[in-house]
Design a protein around this motif. Structure first.
Motif, mmCIF file in Angstrom:
data_model
loop_
_atom_site.group_PDB
_atom_site.id
_atom_site.type_symbol
_atom_site.label_atom_id
_atom_site.label_comp_id
_atom_site.label_asym_id
_atom_site.label_seq_id
_atom_site.Cartn_x
_atom_site.Cartn_y
_atom_site.Cartn_z
ATOM 1 N N ALA A 153 -10.876 -8.956 7.100
ATOM 2 C CA ALA A 153 -9.770 -8.793 6.036
ATOM 3 C C ALA A 153 -9.531 -7.917 5.078
ATOM 4 N N TYR A 154 -10.415 -6.630 4.831
ATOM 5 C CA TYR A 154 -9.930 -5.507 4.733
ATOM 6 C C TYR A 154 -8.949 -4.720 5.163
ATOM 7 N N GLY A 155 -9.578 -4.434 6.964
ATOM 8 C CA GLY A 155 -8.489 -3.513 7.731
ATOM 9 C C GLY A 155 -7.087 -4.532 8.166
ATOM 10 N N VAL A 156 -6.682 -5.559 7.118
ATOM 11 C CA VAL A 156 -5.379 -6.683 7.329
ATOM 12 C C VAL A 156 -5.197 -6.595 5.684
ATOM 13 N N LEU A 157 -5.542 -6.751 4.470
ATOM 14 C CA LEU A 157 -4.660 -6.869 3.565
ATOM 15 C C LEU A 157 -5.105 -5.212 2.533
ATOM 16 N N ARG A 158 -6.127 -5.159 3.035
ATOM 17 C CA ARG A 158 -5.918 -3.553 1.461
ATOM 18 C C ARG A 158 -6.592 -3.929 0.529
ATOM 19 N N ASP A 159 -6.886 -5.055 0.504
ATOM 20 C CA ASP A 159 -6.792 -5.620 -1.622
ATOM 21 C C ASP A 159 -8.349 -5.335 -1.254
ATOM 22 N N PRO A 160 -8.811 -5.121 -2.301
ATOM 23 C CA PRO A 160 -10.523 -5.730 -2.350
ATOM 24 C C PRO A 160 -10.722 -6.802 -3.121
ATOM 25 N N ALA A 179 -7.358 -13.835 6.591
ATOM 26 C CA ALA A 179 -5.964 -12.640 5.889
ATOM 27 C C ALA A 179 -4.899 -12.912 6.099
ATOM 28 N N ILE A 180 -4.415 -12.815 7.832
ATOM 29 C CA ILE A 180 -2.741 -12.262 7.563
ATOM 30 C C ILE A 180 -1.998 -13.780 6.822
ATOM 31 N N LYS A 181 -2.268 -14.963 6.685
ATOM 32 C CA LYS A 181 -2.245 -15.985 5.465
ATOM 33 C C LYS A 181 -2.242 -15.190 4.747
#
Length: 122
Positions: free
Chosen positions: A38-45, A84-86
């Protein structure tokens, strides 16, 4: 339920019967990897934590549809990545729309007002 002696498929079958302690087994085993995906997609903890928690709730909801003869990790990983993409798309839309509302029309030029109206419709 001992984490060491239960397969992911068995944990899902147990979860499908409504025994929520089976979720603990899956969380212990797969949370770190899910956080990384998820972090790889979002970059937000903060968003990452929310998406992973939501993904585990989706596992509970889909437990009866899971095929225990198939591997859990790729199935769950796909759930995490899709969510995560959504969330990334939602966040991008929120930021874009927020930036449109922050812009101020500095003059009363009709063409500028029309342009701003068109942007709001996007």
């Amino acid at each position: 339920m001992s984490i060491t002696y239960v397969t992911d498929g068995e944990a899902m079958a147990t979860l499908a019967r409504g025994e929520m302690q089976a979720l603990d087994v899956l969380v212990v085993r797969h949370n770190d990897h899910a956080q990384g995906l998820a972090y790889g997609v979002l970059r937000d903890p903060s968003l990452t934590h929310d998406v992973v928690a939501d993904s585990f709730l989706a596992v509970v909801a889909a437990a009866r549809r899971f095929d225990p003869s198939r591997p859990f990790a790729p199935w769950f990983g796909r759930i995490v990545i899709n969510r995560a993409i959504k969330e990334a798309q939602r966040e991008r839309r929120r930021r874009y729309i927020g930036s449109l509302w922050k812009r101020r029309v500095e003059d009363d030029d009709p063409s500028r007002l029309a342009e701003m109206g068109e942007l709001r419709q996007i």
